[in-house]
Write a protein that holds these residues in place. Structure first.
Motif, PDB file in Angstrom:
ATOM      1  N   UNK A   1      -6.175  -2.798   2.102  1.00  0.00           N
ATOM      2  CA  UNK A   1      -5.848  -1.475   1.583  1.00  0.00           C
ATOM      3  C   UNK A   1      -5.358  -1.636   0.150  1.00  0.00           C
ATOM      4  N   UNK A   2      -5.737  -0.715  -0.669  1.00  0.00           N
ATOM      5  CA  UNK A   2      -5.330  -0.703  -2.067  1.00  0.00           C
ATOM      6  C   UNK A   2      -4.051   0.115  -2.250  1.00  0.00           C
ATOM      7  N   UNK A   3      -3.316  -0.219  -3.289  1.00  0.00           N
ATOM      8  CA  UNK A   3      -2.199   0.610  -3.723  1.00  0.00           C
ATOM      9  C   UNK A   3      -2.604   1.227  -5.058  1.00  0.00           C
ATOM     10  N   UNK A   4      -2.618   2.551  -5.124  1.00  0.00           N
ATOM     11  CA  UNK A   4      -2.980   3.263  -6.338  1.00  0.00           C
ATOM     12  C   UNK A   4      -1.720   3.697  -7.057  1.00  0.00           C
ATOM     13  N   UNK A   5      -1.703   3.459  -8.368  1.00  0.00           N
ATOM     14  CA  UNK A   5      -0.598   3.881  -9.223  1.00  0.00           C
ATOM     15  C   UNK A   5      -1.198   4.733 -10.341  1.00  0.00           C
ATOM     16  N   UNK A   6      -0.746   5.957 -10.462  1.00  0.00           N
ATOM     17  CA  UNK A   6      -1.122   6.798 -11.595  1.00  0.00           C
ATOM     18  C   UNK A   6       0.034   6.708 -12.583  1.00  0.00           C
TER      19      UNK A   6
ATOM     20  N   UNK B   1     -12.175   4.894  -0.960  1.00  0.00           N
ATOM     21  CA  UNK B   1     -11.530   3.582  -0.882  1.00  0.00           C
ATOM     22  C   UNK B   1     -11.856   2.803   0.388  1.00  0.00           C
ATOM     23  N   UNK B   2     -12.039   3.472   1.497  1.00  0.00           N
ATOM     24  CA  UNK B   2     -12.299   2.769   2.757  1.00  0.00           C
ATOM     25  C   UNK B   2     -13.723   2.242   2.849  1.00  0.00           C
TER      26      UNK B   2
ATOM     27  N   UNK C   1       4.631  -4.221  -4.781  1.00  0.00           N
ATOM     28  CA  UNK C   1       3.286  -4.268  -4.195  1.00  0.00           C
ATOM     29  C   UNK C   1       2.604  -5.618  -4.410  1.00  0.00           C
ATOM     30  N   UNK C   2       3.367  -6.683  -4.446  1.00  0.00           N
ATOM     31  CA  UNK C   2       2.800  -7.997  -4.761  1.00  0.00           C
ATOM     32  C   UNK C   2       1.813  -8.512  -3.720  1.00  0.00           C
ATOM     33  N   UNK C   3       1.792  -7.912  -2.544  1.00  0.00           N
ATOM     34  CA  UNK C   3       0.889  -8.360  -1.483  1.00  0.00           C
ATOM     35  C   UNK C   3      -0.369  -7.488  -1.370  1.00  0.00           C
ATOM     36  N   UNK C   4      -0.574  -6.575  -2.318  1.00  0.00           N
ATOM     37  CA  UNK C   4      -1.710  -5.648  -2.265  1.00  0.00           C
ATOM     38  C   UNK C   4      -2.533  -5.715  -3.537  1.00  0.00           C
ATOM     39  N   UNK C   5      -3.769  -5.278  -3.415  1.00  0.00           N
ATOM     40  CA  UNK C   5      -4.595  -5.034  -4.595  1.00  0.00           C
ATOM     41  C   UNK C   5      -4.101  -3.725  -5.202  1.00  0.00           C
TER      42      UNK C   5
END
Length: 139
Positions: free
Chosen positions: A1-6, A102-103, A54-58
Motif C-alpha cells: 500500500x502506498x502513502x500519499x502526501x499532498x 492505486x490497487x 512512513x519509513x516502511x511504506x512507498x
C-alpha cells in the motif's frame, strides 16, 4: 500500500483533499502538508517527521509547483530515501487517478506515469473545445 502526501504552499493541499473526499470518499493513506501557514513553520522538520512516520511504506508525494521550496526540499530527500516518489504539478484529476487506481498497480512508477498521462489530457482550453464541437457539427 502506498502513502500519499499532498504538500503545497498554503491551504491548497487541504482544499484538494476536501474535494477528493466529496468525490471518492476518505482515504486512510492520504495526508496533507500545508506549508507556511504559521510563522514558526519548519519545512525541513515536517518532511523529516513524515519520512520517519512512513519509513516502511512507498511514499508518493504530490507538490504544487516545480522549483518551489516544498518541491525542492522533497527532491533533496530522494537520493537518501528510495521509498519516495515525487510528482509536481498537483491537480485534481492527477490525485483522483492516483488514489482511484492505486490497487491496480504494484509498481509505483507505472501508477504515476499512467496518472500523469490521464491528468495531462484533462487540461483543456474550453473555448477551443467548443469551437471544435461546433466545426464537427457543421459537417
Amino acid at each position: 500500500m502506498y502513502q500519499f502526501i499532498i504538500a503545497t504552499h498554503g491551504l491548497f493541499a487541504e482544499g484538494i483533499k476536501n474535494s477528493i473526499e466529496i468525490i471518492l470518499g476518505k482515504f486512510e493513506n492520504l495526508s496533507t502538508l500545508s506549508c507556511y501557514t504559521k510563522s514558526d513553520f519548519n519545512l525541513k522538520s515536517e518532511i523529516d517527521n513524515i519520512l520517519k512516520k512512513y519509513n516502511d511504506k512507498k511514499i508518493i508525494v504530490i507538490t504544487d509547483i516545480f522549483g518551489g521550496s516544498v518541491n525542492n526540499l522533497f527532491m533533496e530527500k530522494i537520493s537518501s530515501n528510495k521509498n519516495i516518489h515525487l510528482i509536481t504539478g498537483l491537480n485534481l484529476p492527477l490525485i483522483l487517478n492516483l488514489l482511484g487506481e492505486q490497487e491496480n498497480y504494484l509498481i509505483p512508477e507505472e501508477l504515476i506515469q499512467n496518472s500523469i498521462t490521464i491528468s495531462s489530457d484533462a487540461v483543456k482550453y474550453c473555448n477551443l473545445e467548443l469551437l471544435k464541437i461546433s466545426k464537427d457539427e457543421d459537417f
